[in-house]
Scaffold this active site. Structure first.
Site, PDB file in Angstrom:
ATOM      1  N   SER A  18     -21.350   8.325  10.696  1.00 39.23           N
ATOM      2  CA  SER A  18     -21.924   7.540   9.589  1.00 39.23           C
ATOM      3  C   SER A  18     -22.609   8.448   8.583  1.00 39.23           C
ATOM      4  O   SER A  18     -22.401   8.329   7.377  1.00 39.23           O
ATOM      5  CB  SER A  18     -22.982   6.562  10.124  1.00 39.23           C
ATOM      6  OG  SER A  18     -22.374   5.509  10.802  1.00 39.23           O
ATOM      7  N   ARG A  41     -30.801   7.669   5.356  1.00 37.14           N
ATOM      8  CA  ARG A  41     -31.065   6.651   6.387  1.00 37.14           C
ATOM      9  C   ARG A  41     -31.203   5.254   5.764  1.00 37.14           C
ATOM     10  O   ARG A  41     -30.821   4.257   6.368  1.00 37.14           O
ATOM     11  CB  ARG A  41     -32.314   7.024   7.186  1.00 37.14           C
ATOM     12  CG  ARG A  41     -32.195   6.605   8.614  1.00 37.14           C
ATOM     13  CD  ARG A  41     -33.211   7.232   9.538  1.00 37.14           C
ATOM     14  NE  ARG A  41     -33.083   6.583  10.821  1.00 37.14           N
ATOM     15  CZ  ARG A  41     -32.543   7.119  11.908  1.00 37.14           C
ATOM     16  NH1 ARG A  41     -32.104   8.353  11.890  1.00 37.14           N
ATOM     17  NH2 ARG A  41     -32.449   6.430  13.027  1.00 37.14           N
ATOM     18  N   HIS A  44     -27.765   4.133   5.258  1.00 33.30           N
ATOM     19  CA  HIS A  44     -27.225   3.799   6.581  1.00 33.30           C
ATOM     20  C   HIS A  44     -27.606   2.376   6.976  1.00 33.30           C
ATOM     21  O   HIS A  44     -26.829   1.658   7.608  1.00 33.30           O
ATOM     22  CB  HIS A  44     -27.786   4.830   7.577  1.00 33.30           C
ATOM     23  CG  HIS A  44     -27.267   4.721   8.965  1.00 33.30           C
ATOM     24  ND1 HIS A  44     -28.059   4.353  10.015  1.00 33.30           N
ATOM     25  CD2 HIS A  44     -26.036   4.950   9.484  1.00 33.30           C
ATOM     26  CE1 HIS A  44     -27.340   4.361  11.131  1.00 33.30           C
ATOM     27  NE2 HIS A  44     -26.114   4.711  10.842  1.00 33.30           N
TER      28      HIS A  44
END
Ligand SMILES: C/C1=C2N=C(/C=C3N=C(/C(C)=C4\N[C@@](C)([C@@H]5N=C1[C@](C)(CCC(=O)O)[C@H]5CC(=O)O)[C@@](C)(CC(=O)O)[C@@H]4CCC(=O)O)[C@@](C)(CC(=O)O)[C@@H]\3CCC(=O)O)C(C)(C)[C@@H]/2CCC(=O)O
Length: 210
Positions: A18, A41, A44
């Site tokens: 990812s 993040r 994500h």
């Protein structure tokens, strides 16, 4: 492999893949070090690689927020969803994660100040505000109320993550935080934001490891 679907079953490998996809697809040129890890993040958590264009971090935000966490600063969250999304094992100093929304005093306080429950819950942060990490991932009224409290002389947090989501007041409250300048801040301009993204930003700041 068992079963009729061929999919990745290793959690660590999923994370690695990812993050590699995000770094290949997102424009992260404006960010480095801890700031870059925060943006990766957050992407994500929401799956939108164009998010980076709306991210606005004041100079030194990531360093100030990470240092506050290492010092053991409490993490003050507007919603339980934010608080629950923070990975306790990543926190560097067993930091207290606080959400005062469920305090039994909040409904009456909201009635008294003529504001939402999330905004009223901020009143119960005053004793912990100095040097804290504030995380607003849901409620625009909470972010507006926090800025009003700072105007009234409330102690300054070490850093503010202000990324409420939505259509009424979200963009405006984040623009107000970005224009304020008193405290190092992270905002995502516009309608996008949310509890998952806010928790992801804290998780990135809490540890150097991905
Ligand atoms: C107007 C509100 C908005 N809520 C949004 C999105 C989501 N909220 C969820 C949930 C479960 C909660 N939202 C409350 C915070 C509740 N939401 C509001 C308020 C009415 C006012 C806040 C504001 O405008 O600033 C607020 C209640 C209040 O009086 O403060 C929540 C406390 C309601 C409740 O359950 O009692 C609750 C938070 C629970 C917690 O502690 O975690 C959603 C999951 C909605 C759903 O159930 O489908 C979702 C989560 C989004 C996220 O990522 O956090 C908006 C869109 C942010 C909206 C504000 C802006 C707008 O345009 O309407």
């Amino acid at each position: 492999m068992s079963g009729r679907y061929d999919y990745e079953r290793d959690g660590a490998a999923i994370y690695r893949a990812s993050f590699a996809i995000i770094r290949a697809e997102a424009d992260l040129a404006r960010f480095s070090g801890a700031a870059e890890r925060v943006v990766v993040r957050m992407i994500h958590a929401c799956g939108m690689t164009d998010l980076s264009q709306d991210v606005d971090m004041s100079g030194g935000f990531a360093e100030a927020a990470a240092a506050a966490l290492r010092r053991g600063a409490p993490i003050l969250c507007d919603a339980r969803m934010v608080a629950n999304g923070i990975t306790r094992a990543r926190l560097p100093a067993g930091n207290e994660v606080v959400c005062t929304l469920d305090d039994p005093r909040v409904p009456a306080l909201a009635e008294k100040i003529g504001n939402t429950r999330t905004a009223a819950a901020m009143e119960l942060w005053r004793a912990r505000l100095a040097g804290s990490l504030v995380v607003v991932g849901n409620a625009p009224t909470a972010l507006f109320r926090l800025l009003e409290m700072l105007d009234e002389g409330a102690p300054l947090p070490a850093a503010i993550i202000g990324i409420p989501v939505g259509f009424v007041g979200a963009a405006e409250s984040k623009a107000a935080l970005a224009a304020d300048g008193r405290v190092p801040h992270l905002v995502v301009h516009g309608r996008r934001g949310g509890s998952a993204m806010a928790a992801a930003a804290v998780n990135a700041l809490a540890s150097d490891s991905e």
